[in-house]
Design a protein around this motif. Structure first.
Motif, PDB file in Angstrom:
ATOM      1  N   UNK A 163       0.180   4.154   3.780  1.00  0.00           N
ATOM      2  CA  UNK A 163       0.422   3.675   5.133  1.00  0.00           C
ATOM      3  C   UNK A 163       1.021   2.278   5.098  1.00  0.00           C
ATOM      4  N   UNK A 164       1.728   1.934   6.163  1.00  0.00           N
ATOM      5  CA  UNK A 164       2.312   0.609   6.297  1.00  0.00           C
ATOM      6  C   UNK A 164       2.213   0.128   7.728  1.00  0.00           C
ATOM      7  N   UNK A 165       2.162  -1.200   7.909  1.00  0.00           N
ATOM      8  CA  UNK A 165       1.911  -1.760   9.230  1.00  0.00           C
ATOM      9  C   UNK A 165       3.136  -2.424   9.852  1.00  0.00           C
ATOM     10  N   UNK A 166       4.340  -2.063   9.366  1.00  0.00           N
ATOM     11  CA  UNK A 166       5.572  -2.605   9.945  1.00  0.00           C
ATOM     12  C   UNK A 166       6.637  -1.510   9.988  1.00  0.00           C
ATOM     13  N   UNK A 167       7.699  -1.786  10.736  1.00  0.00           N
ATOM     14  CA  UNK A 167       8.860  -0.902  10.723  1.00  0.00           C
ATOM     15  C   UNK A 167       9.225  -0.579   9.274  1.00  0.00           C
ATOM     16  N   UNK A 168       9.261   0.703   8.891  1.00  0.00           N
ATOM     17  CA  UNK A 168       9.436   1.023   7.466  1.00  0.00           C
ATOM     18  C   UNK A 168      10.755   0.576   6.867  1.00  0.00           C
ATOM     19  N   UNK A 179       2.815   6.475   8.093  1.00  0.00           N
ATOM     20  CA  UNK A 179       1.638   7.124   7.515  1.00  0.00           C
ATOM     21  C   UNK A 179       2.134   8.399   6.837  1.00  0.00           C
ATOM     22  N   UNK A 180       2.090   8.422   5.518  1.00  0.00           N
ATOM     23  CA  UNK A 180       2.591   9.555   4.744  1.00  0.00           C
ATOM     24  C   UNK A 180       1.452  10.093   3.889  1.00  0.00           C
ATOM     25  N   UNK A 181       1.300  11.405   3.857  1.00  0.00           N
ATOM     26  CA  UNK A 181       0.270  12.043   3.031  1.00  0.00           C
ATOM     27  C   UNK A 181       0.935  12.840   1.914  1.00  0.00           C
ATOM     28  N   UNK A 182       0.290  12.827   0.771  1.00  0.00           N
ATOM     29  CA  UNK A 182       0.744  13.571  -0.392  1.00  0.00           C
ATOM     30  C   UNK A 182      -0.366  14.532  -0.773  1.00  0.00           C
ATOM     31  N   UNK A 183      -0.087  15.814  -0.629  1.00  0.00           N
ATOM     32  CA  UNK A 183      -1.089  16.853  -0.834  1.00  0.00           C
ATOM     33  C   UNK A 183      -0.780  17.572  -2.138  1.00  0.00           C
ATOM     34  N   UNK A 184      -1.707  17.473  -3.080  1.00  0.00           N
ATOM     35  CA  UNK A 184      -1.548  18.152  -4.364  1.00  0.00           C
ATOM     36  C   UNK A 184      -2.269  19.485  -4.364  1.00  0.00           C
ATOM     37  N   UNK A 185      -1.586  20.542  -4.834  1.00  0.00           N
ATOM     38  CA  UNK A 185      -2.140  21.888  -4.865  1.00  0.00           C
ATOM     39  C   UNK A 185      -2.142  22.397  -6.296  1.00  0.00           C
ATOM     40  N   UNK A 186      -3.335  22.700  -6.815  1.00  0.00           N
ATOM     41  CA  UNK A 186      -3.462  23.154  -8.193  1.00  0.00           C
ATOM     42  C   UNK A 186      -3.457  24.655  -8.320  1.00  0.00           C
ATOM     43  N   UNK A 225       4.898  16.152   0.223  1.00  0.00           N
ATOM     44  CA  UNK A 225       4.933  14.884   0.927  1.00  0.00           C
ATOM     45  C   UNK A 225       5.114  15.157   2.409  1.00  0.00           C
ATOM     46  N   UNK A 226       4.173  14.674   3.220  1.00  0.00           N
ATOM     47  CA  UNK A 226       4.214  14.986   4.652  1.00  0.00           C
ATOM     48  C   UNK A 226       4.096  13.694   5.464  1.00  0.00           C
ATOM     49  N   UNK A 227       5.141  13.415   6.244  1.00  0.00           N
ATOM     50  CA  UNK A 227       5.163  12.230   7.103  1.00  0.00           C
ATOM     51  C   UNK A 227       4.368  12.546   8.356  1.00  0.00           C
ATOM     52  N   UNK A 228       3.188  11.924   8.469  1.00  0.00           N
ATOM     53  CA  UNK A 228       2.312  12.178   9.608  1.00  0.00           C
ATOM     54  C   UNK A 228       2.768  11.423  10.850  1.00  0.00           C
ATOM     55  N   UNK A 229       3.061  10.132  10.673  1.00  0.00           N
ATOM     56  CA  UNK A 229       3.492   9.277  11.783  1.00  0.00           C
ATOM     57  C   UNK A 229       4.487   8.261  11.249  1.00  0.00           C
ATOM     58  N   UNK A 230       5.485   7.948  12.045  1.00  0.00           N
ATOM     59  CA  UNK A 230       6.481   6.964  11.636  1.00  0.00           C
ATOM     60  C   UNK A 230       7.115   6.373  12.886  1.00  0.00           C
ATOM     61  N   UNK A 231       7.132   5.041  12.949  1.00  0.00           N
ATOM     62  CA  UNK A 231       7.791   4.356  14.056  1.00  0.00           C
ATOM     63  C   UNK A 231       8.712   3.290  13.479  1.00  0.00           C
TER      64      UNK A 231
END
Length: 383
Positions: free
Chosen positions: A323-328, A305-312, A163-169
């Motif tokens: 992603x979300x469009x408001x203060x989390x 904006x959070x990404x979830x990267x799966x590795x097999x 789980x990788x937080x790309x952007x957060x405000x």
């Protein structure tokens, strides 16, 4: 029933309930809390006609709480820190068979509530849903979508997800800070509490999975070619994701490894940004008091904006973006818990009693509701 309607987050949830339900819908609802005068202020702000019930009840009065929860099907509570003010309400709901939803980010307290009330809730049919906000719905739902897609495409879940937080405000409130301080104070005085805080499987009693990344320092992530930093909410989110896995019959496998970090970026600039993110996470604004938090303008300007990267195991790779469009923590969280409660009322009739995570309880149903009504999107991006 919204319990704790006068706090910073409680007022936001009350306003959102009023927007979604009004005071004349077929669903009857009410405000509750310990301060009758402030409850009336909240009610008058969202219901000038005064038709909405406002019930004065103390969080530390077990008899009054028992009477309160017998009057309703569902309780939303924003009264934190939950470890200081929430235990009697969980007990009352579990015993009465009343559904319960909170915004808890206090894993050690949650473990105590699971140990104390899970069996009672299973007997009475009460559905106890912890962490129904930014802690930890986007993370639960991102991993769930990713793993379901991996099973569909590859025939098996990913044993490793990042789980990788790309952007957060967004900003903290005084209540969130009080919860963090209460958690650390208890851990300092209680070895068992400290052990639970350190255990990535603390919310899965009786299960011990593989070693998990600690995520407590700046490091280089070769899979993303980026420097990453510790993420403040990882301590609760990762534990909820592991509990979801267990509640879903270990859908992600018993060898599942998961962590959460913030992205700094590539190169020297990315390393410097990761170091700055780590410093900010380690030093929250200690001046905030309960009842204080980001302004309406700051909430509206927030995003995540959070990404979830799966590795097999055979070089398979897949990414899901949430992603979300408001203060989390506030603008988005107030909508998340309202939509989760409405989903539980409308679509949760076959869900058994017990202590649940909202993602495991409601899955794609709540994901669709959040997309329609809470400004959150969940998308599969590919590799």
């Amino acid at each position: 029933m919204l319990f704790g309607a006068t706090g910073f987050t409680g007022r936001l949830v009350a306003a959102r309930l009023a927007q979604r339900l009004g005071t004349n819908s077929g669903l009857r609802w009410a405000l509750a809390g310990r301060d009758g005068r402030r409850l009336i202020e909240v009610r008058d702000a969202i219901d000038p006609g005064g038709a909405l019930p406002a019930l004065e009840v103390d969080a530390h009065d077990p008899e009054a709480l028992a009477a309160l929860v017998r009057r309703t099907r569902t309780v939303i509570t924003t009264v934190g820190p939950y470890q200081l003010h929430g235990s009697d309400l969980v007990a009352a709901c579990a015993e009465a068979g009343t559904d319960y939803l909170d915004l808890c980010g206090e894993p050690e307290w949650m473990r105590r509530m699971i140990d104390a009330h899970d069996e009672t809730a299973k007997r009475t049919g009460a559905r106890i849903l912890f962490s129904c906000g930014f802690d930890s719905l986007p993370f639960e739902l991102g991993v769930l979508r990713l793993q379901n897609e991996a099973i569909r495409r590859f025939g098996a879940p990913f044993p490793r997800v990042k789980g990788r937080v790309m952007r957060l405000q967004g900003g903290l409130s005084g209540g969130t800070l009080a919860s963090l301080n209460a958690t650390m104070a208890r851990a300092a005085d209680n070895p068992e509490a400290l052990a639970h805080l350190r255990d990535p499987f603390a919310l899965v009693p009786g299960f011990k999975g593989p070693e998990q990344p600690r995520g407590n320092r700046v490091e280089y992530d070769a899979d993303l070619d980026a420097w990453v930093a510790p993420f403040m909410m990882a301590a609760i989110n990762t534990r909820n994701v592991h509990r979801s896995n267990a509640l879903l019959g270990h859908l992600y496998g018993t060898d599942f490894v998961y962590d959460e970090m913030q992205i700094g970026g590539p190169g020297d600039a990315g390393q410097a940004r990761a170091a700055n993110l780590a410093a900010l996470a380690a030093s929250p604004n200690e001046s905030l008091k309960p009842g204080e938090g980001p302004s309406a303008e700051e909430q509206a300007a927030g995003y995540f904006d959070v990404r979830f990267i799966g590795l097999g195991a055979e070089q398979q790779r897949l990414t899901v973006a949430v992603t979300g469009d408001r203060d989390p923590g506030y603008g988005a969280t107030s909508r998340m818990i309202v939509e989760t409660a409405l989903c539980l009322l409308d679509s949760g009739h076959g869900l058994a009693g017990g202590c649940w995570t909202p993602g495991a309880a409601l899955g794609a149903t709540v994901e669709r509701a959040l997309s329609a009504n809470a400004g959150m999107t969940c998308r599969t991006l590919g590799a």
